[in-house]
Motif scaffolding. Structure first.
Motif, PDB file in Angstrom:
ATOM      1  N   PHE A   1      24.908 -60.098 -17.097  1.00 22.17           N
ATOM      2  CA  PHE A   1      23.508 -59.970 -17.484  1.00 22.17           C
ATOM      3  C   PHE A   1      23.291 -60.632 -18.847  1.00 22.17           C
ATOM      4  O   PHE A   1      24.245 -60.960 -19.553  1.00 22.17           O
ATOM      5  N   SER A   2      22.046 -60.791 -19.218  1.00 21.52           N
ATOM      6  CA  SER A   2      21.700 -61.439 -20.476  1.00 21.52           C
ATOM      7  C   SER A   2      22.251 -60.656 -21.667  1.00 21.52           C
ATOM      8  O   SER A   2      22.315 -59.425 -21.655  1.00 21.52           O
ATOM      9  N   PHE A   3      22.640 -61.398 -22.722  1.00 17.54           N
ATOM     10  CA  PHE A   3      23.087 -60.748 -23.964  1.00 17.54           C
ATOM     11  C   PHE A   3      21.983 -59.878 -24.559  1.00 17.54           C
ATOM     12  O   PHE A   3      22.250 -58.936 -25.299  1.00 17.54           O
ATOM     13  N   PHE A   4      20.729 -60.208 -24.241  1.00 15.43           N
ATOM     14  CA  PHE A   4      19.598 -59.501 -24.832  1.00 15.43           C
ATOM     15  C   PHE A   4      19.099 -58.368 -23.930  1.00 15.43           C
ATOM     16  O   PHE A   4      18.039 -57.811 -24.155  1.00 15.43           O
ATOM     17  N   SER A   5      19.884 -58.056 -22.909  1.00 14.17           N
ATOM     18  CA  SER A   5      19.509 -57.004 -21.967  1.00 14.17           C
ATOM     19  C   SER A   5      20.438 -55.804 -22.154  1.00 14.17           C
ATOM     20  O   SER A   5      21.579 -55.942 -22.608  1.00 14.17           O
ATOM     21  N   SER A   6      19.943 -54.630 -21.789  1.00 12.54           N
ATOM     22  CA  SER A   6      20.786 -53.427 -21.833  1.00 12.54           C
ATOM     23  C   SER A   6      21.516 -53.216 -20.515  1.00 12.54           C
ATOM     24  O   SER A   6      22.216 -52.222 -20.337  1.00 12.54           O
ATOM     25  N   ALA A   7      21.371 -54.162 -19.584  1.00 15.23           N
ATOM     26  CA  ALA A   7      21.954 -54.023 -18.244  1.00 15.23           C
ATOM     27  C   ALA A   7      23.473 -54.147 -18.282  1.00 15.23           C
ATOM     28  O   ALA A   7      24.028 -54.905 -19.085  1.00 15.23           O
ATOM     29  N   PHE A   8      24.154 -53.399 -17.403  1.00 10.24           N
ATOM     30  CA  PHE A   8      25.610 -53.494 -17.287  1.00 10.24           C
ATOM     31  C   PHE A   8      26.073 -52.854 -15.976  1.00 10.24           C
ATOM     32  O   PHE A   8      25.379 -52.030 -15.389  1.00 10.24           O
ATOM     33  N   VAL A   9      27.251 -53.279 -15.523  1.00  5.01           N
ATOM     34  CA  VAL A   9      27.983 -52.583 -14.458  1.00  5.01           C
ATOM     35  C   VAL A   9      29.394 -52.370 -14.999  1.00  5.01           C
ATOM     36  O   VAL A   9      30.136 -53.327 -15.210  1.00  5.01           O
ATOM     37  N   ASP A  10      29.768 -51.127 -15.258  1.00  2.00           N
ATOM     38  CA  ASP A  10      31.083 -50.802 -15.818  1.00  2.00           C
ATOM     39  C   ASP A  10      31.896 -49.983 -14.832  1.00  2.00           C
ATOM     40  O   ASP A  10      31.361 -49.079 -14.172  1.00  2.00           O
ATOM     41  N   VAL A  11      33.181 -50.296 -14.741  1.00  2.77           N
ATOM     42  CA  VAL A  11      34.093 -49.502 -13.910  1.00  2.77           C
ATOM     43  C   VAL A  11      34.766 -48.472 -14.807  1.00  2.77           C
ATOM     44  O   VAL A  11      35.307 -48.808 -15.870  1.00  2.77           O
ATOM     45  N   LEU A  12      34.739 -47.218 -14.381  1.00  2.00           N
ATOM     46  CA  LEU A  12      35.447 -46.155 -15.084  1.00  2.00           C
ATOM     47  C   LEU A  12      36.542 -45.621 -14.165  1.00  2.00           C
ATOM     48  O   LEU A  12      36.249 -45.016 -13.131  1.00  2.00           O
ATOM     49  N   ALA A  13      37.780 -45.868 -14.489  1.00  2.89           N
ATOM     50  CA  ALA A  13      38.894 -45.313 -13.718  1.00  2.89           C
ATOM     51  C   ALA A  13      39.232 -43.945 -14.290  1.00  2.89           C
ATOM     52  O   ALA A  13      38.956 -43.654 -15.461  1.00  2.89           O
ATOM     53  N   ALA A  14      39.811 -43.089 -13.457  1.00  5.84           N
ATOM     54  CA  ALA A  14      40.219 -41.753 -13.923  1.00  5.84           C
ATOM     55  C   ALA A  14      41.152 -41.915 -15.117  1.00  5.84           C
ATOM     56  O   ALA A  14      42.059 -42.745 -15.109  1.00  5.84           O
TER      57      ALA A  14
END
Length: 421
Positions: free
Chosen positions: A76-89
């Motif tokens: 996503f854009s550097f100026f956006s708050s958008a994200f998709v993060d993977v959280l492993a246990a």
């Protein structure tokens, strides 16, 4: 903007044993579908199409390929708050165990979520196939002053025994819930549904495993460490205490729970008008952008077949099959009712010409393949015959698994010349 108030949590599921061997080397959300996508692309794409662009994916088994896919796909854009993060246990001083269930996965990861500014949790499953506008569900949740909303879908009596079934009043407020009811109890659990659903004898409202929680309520519920699962504990215990709304959905939806449903969902894409629409402009499915060449086909009769990019095909016939990226199929071969996932890379011409490879990646010449799932990077020699069907007994060895008559070649399997199943 409503969607600025929503944080999406995509649950990666457990070990995925019912999808074995497809989950032997990857987590369930990373399983390839439709020739070029991954299962996790479905809920992520639904979120993006609904303008919800802050997402966490929770997983604990074989998460390396999932991490790689998400890192390479969702920018996503550097100026956006958008994200998709993977959280492993992860083990922490306060918690030394792995996720014990869907609710426990959210509880253990809660400190990551609460760093963000939002009012509503949208909780999704990472192993379902559907196209849904979550924005409409969020709007209904807010409009009705609900504390919890559950997406529901009408099902028939045969399927009802496999789901959590609920009843709602004329305001769509859920009044009761039962997990996987016995068939003898079903007459008491019918609900008001549309005339179209009635005509299909779909009289029972099943939970789709899609939830909206008010932030403050979920924080409160997660403070009780004795509850580990949303469907079995959190939802049934909350209905009488907190206003819980049923959001009824009547589009295509399927739970990719086992090999049979996975196989059926993929081959269903080959129908003239498939129930899952990959061609809808407003409901696009996003995935990794690969710079692959166009597919080349020579002398092949094609019938109801999907072919991804980068393939080299010289088969005699391919019928009702999904052929994934970088697939190679040799001359005079026939492929019927098969999902071929394709390959992660091309073998070099130098290696092929110098005979450094005994059996090339893909399907060799004069093969017959039917009712089969071919995982990534398989090498199938010439004159191989695989005829899947109910006549085959369930079995497993180093090369393949047979489940309900479907033959599944394991990732990277090398099938020798003339082999017969």
């Amino acid at each position: 903007m409503i969607n600025k108030k929503v944080l999406a949590i995509i649950l990666g599921g457990g070990q995925g044993s019912r999808l074995h061997p497809l989950t032997e080397q990857r987590s369930k959300p990373a399983v390839p579908i439709a020739g070029k996508y991954r299962l996790v692309d479905i809920p992520i794409s639904n979120c993006i199409n609904s303008d919800i662009k802050r997402m966490f994916v929770l997983t604990q088994f074989n998460s390396a390929s999932l991490n790689r896919h998400i890192k390479n796909t969702y920018h996503f854009s550097f100026f956006s708050s958008a994200f998709v993060d993977v959280l492993a246990a992860e083990q922490t001083p306060n918690n030394k165990t792995w996720f014990q269930g869907t609710a426990d996965a959210v509880r253990q990861s809660m400190h990551h979520f609460l760093r963000h500014d939002f009012d509503y949790f949208l909780i999704l499953s990472g192993d379902q196939l559907y196209q849904m506008d979550y924005e409409l569900m969020v709007e209904a949740h807010i409009k009705n002053n609900a504390k919890i909303s559950i997406a529901t879908i009408p099902v028939n009596s045969k399927d009802a025994t496999s789901f959590g079934i609920l009843k709602a009043d004329d305001q769509n407020v859920i009044t009761s819930f039962i997990e996987k009811p016995d068939a003898s109890l079903l007459p008491e659990w019918t609900s008001e549904v549309s005339n179209e659903m009635k005509s299909q004898e779909r009289h029972y409202l099943a939970s789709m495993g899609i939830y909206i929680f008010n932030r403050d309520l979920l924080e409160e519920l997660m403070s009780d460490p004795s509850t580990n699962d949303f469907g079995k504990e959190i939802i049934p215990q909350s209905i009488d205490k907190h206003k819980t709304l049923s959001y009824q959905y009547e589009g295509y939806w399927t739970d990719i729970g086992n090999i049979d449903s996975f196989f059926e969902a993929n081959l269903g894409l080959t129908e003239n008008i498939p129930k899952f629409d990959l061609y809808n402009k407003t409901k696009r499915i996003y995935t990794r952008a690969r710079m692959l060449p166009t597919t080349k086909i020579s002398g092949t009769v094609l019938e109801k077949t999907i072919i991804a990019e980068g393939c080299i095909i010289s088969a005699a016939k391919i019928e009702q099959s999904v052929i994934g990226i970088r697939s190679r199929i040799g001359r005079e071969s026939t492929v019927i009712n098969t999902y071929m996932m394709g390959s992660d890379y091309y073998q070099t011409l130098e290696d092929i010409e110098n005979k450094n490879i005994n059996i090339l990646m893909g399907i060799g010449e004069r093969c017959f393949i039917k009712n089969t799932i071919i995982d990534k990077n398989c090498c199938i020699g010439d004159d191989v015959r695989i005829n899947g069907g109910k006549h085959l007994e369930d079995t497993e060895n180093d090369l393949y698994v047979i489940r309900d008559g479907i033959v599944v070649l394991k990732k990277g399997a090398v099938i020798p010349v003339g082999f017969v199943i």
